[in-house]
Design a protein around this motif. Structure first.
Motif, short mmCIF file in Angstrom:
data_model
loop_
_atom_site.label_atom_id
_atom_site.label_comp_id
_atom_site.label_asym_id
_atom_site.label_seq_id
_atom_site.Cartn_x
_atom_site.Cartn_y
_atom_site.Cartn_z
N TYR A 1 1.56 121.72 17.34
CA TYR A 1 0.39 122.20 16.58
C TYR A 1 -0.16 121.18 15.58
O TYR A 1 -1.14 121.47 14.89
CB TYR A 1 0.75 123.49 15.85
N VAL B 1 2.71 134.17 9.50
CA VAL B 1 1.61 134.86 8.83
C VAL B 1 2.01 136.27 8.42
O VAL B 1 1.73 136.72 7.31
CB VAL B 1 0.37 134.91 9.76
N SER B 2 2.69 136.98 9.33
CA SER B 2 2.99 138.39 9.07
C SER B 2 4.23 138.59 8.19
O SER B 2 4.35 139.59 7.49
CB SER B 2 3.19 139.13 10.39
N GLU C 1 4.79 130.33 19.64
CA GLU C 1 3.70 131.30 19.46
C GLU C 1 4.19 132.48 18.62
O GLU C 1 3.47 132.98 17.75
CB GLU C 1 3.18 131.79 20.82
N LYS C 2 5.41 132.94 18.89
CA LYS C 2 5.99 134.02 18.09
C LYS C 2 6.15 133.57 16.64
O LYS C 2 5.93 134.33 15.70
CB LYS C 2 7.34 134.44 18.67
N PHE D 1 -3.41 128.89 6.84
CA PHE D 1 -3.87 130.20 7.30
C PHE D 1 -4.18 131.09 6.11
O PHE D 1 -5.21 131.77 6.08
CB PHE D 1 -2.81 130.86 8.18
N LYS E 1 5.45 136.91 5.36
CA LYS E 1 5.19 135.90 4.34
C LYS E 1 6.38 135.67 3.41
O LYS E 1 6.51 134.60 2.82
CB LYS E 1 3.97 136.30 3.52
N TYR F 1 1.07 125.12 8.19
CA TYR F 1 0.35 126.13 8.98
C TYR F 1 0.20 127.42 8.18
O TYR F 1 -0.89 128.00 8.12
CB TYR F 1 1.07 126.40 10.29
N ARG F 2 1.29 127.85 7.56
CA ARG F 2 1.25 129.09 6.77
C ARG F 2 0.26 128.94 5.61
O ARG F 2 -0.56 129.83 5.36
CB ARG F 2 2.65 129.42 6.26
N LYS G 1 4.35 131.36 15.03
CA LYS G 1 3.04 131.35 14.38
C LYS G 1 2.69 132.74 13.85
O LYS G 1 2.21 132.89 12.72
CB LYS G 1 1.96 130.88 15.37
N GLU G 2 2.94 133.75 14.67
CA GLU G 2 2.64 135.12 14.25
C GLU G 2 3.50 135.50 13.04
O GLU G 2 3.00 136.11 12.09
CB GLU G 2 2.90 136.09 15.41
N MET G 3 4.78 135.15 13.09
CA MET G 3 5.71 135.54 12.03
C MET G 3 5.43 134.80 10.72
O MET G 3 5.63 135.35 9.64
CB MET G 3 7.15 135.29 12.47
#
Length: 284
Positions: free
Chosen positions: A270, A240-241, A233-234, A281, A243, A277-278, A236-238
């Protein structure tokens, strides 16, 4: 999850023993090598070894380690007081930061000198192996192996850097629900570190088997699965944030040294790779 059993090896330490013996250095041997590792431990006396073009003086307490392909022979220096040697040949082992089936000494050499305490310990294991080799008792091979493993561990400990102590974590309660909540809190905070369930269990003065059981009873999943979900989960956030960070860098940030393993887990959970995924998104 990190497994402290494998702090100096990549898997179980289970060497195959080829021989153990004791002898006196009464004459010079021929210059030769082996396709296995041989350790010679000097039990008493003095002598010399010619190894890969260099001559080494040896005396009681010294070790000669000849890995596969290392040319060597012994040289008698006193026929009246011959050197007594212990020999053991073995293979099928792999210590961390060393090639497979190789024992590397700190100084990069072939001779290891020991202090009195270590010499006594190694001598004890040598004679234990020799004594077992002379018996016909059931399981003698495994008794020899058990002593050889301890013999090797004493040597390896002298030739690797000690692991830094793990940061302690204080757990206050052993009530089942409290224990699980404290473990969850720890995993949530330290997910990007090397985490050992054994270390957590020791700090709680409980067994790792017990805390695994109560964790699954309370949450429906094992501690390792819980940790994986936090990390992913971390990630996934990274993805996106952060890049500009590569997938490998993201994997490291969430506690995975092996980017292939990280990517495989990510896709399992996933249904797509971290890179896809990146891209998906960003596209959306």
């Amino acid at each position: 999850m990190c497994d402290c059993r494998f702090d100096i090896t990549y898997n179980d330490l289970n060497p195959t023993i080829l021989f153990v013996s004791k002898g006196k250095m009464t004459k010079n041997s021929r210059y030769h090598n082996h396709d296995f590792t041989e350790i010679t431990f000097i039990l008493s006396g003095k002598g010399q070894y010619f190894v890969e073009g260099n001559t080494y003086d040896v005396s009681a307490g010294d070790l000669l380690i000849c890995n596969s392909g290392v040319n060597h022979n012994n040289i008698v220096i006193n026929e009246k007081e011959p050197t007594t040697e212990f020999f053991v040949g073995f293979t099928n082992f792999h210590f961390k930061n060393m090639p497979s089936n190789v024992i590397s000494l700190k100084n990069g050499d072939y001779i290891m000198h020991t202090n009195n305490k270590l010499r006594q310990e190694l001598t004890k294991y040598c004679y234990a192996m020799l004594a077992e080799n002379e018996t016909n008792q059931a399981g003698k091979y495994f008794m020899i192996k058990a002593n050889l493993i301890q013999f090797l561990l004493h040597i390896i400990r002298q030739n690797i850097e000690p692991c830094p102590p793990q940061a302690g974590y204080h757990f206050d309660s052993h009530h089942k629900n409290d224990v699980v909540n404290q473990i969850i809190s720890y995993l949530d905070t330290h997910y990007n570190e090397k985490i050992s369930l054994d270390a957590i269990a020791q700090n709680m003065y409980l067994s790792s088997v017990y805390i695994s059981k109560i964790f699954k009873d309370e949450t429906g999943e094992s501690p390792i699965n819980y940790l994986i979900k936090i990390r992913l989960e971390k990630a996934k956030e990274m993805l996106v944030s952060l890049k500009s960070d590569s997938v490998k860098e993201i994997a490291t940030l969430v506690g995975y040294e092996d980017v292939y393993h990280f990517s495989k887990l990510f896709k399992k959970y996933y249904g797509m790779s971290p890179l896809h995924y990146r891209k998906n998104f960003i596209r959306s």
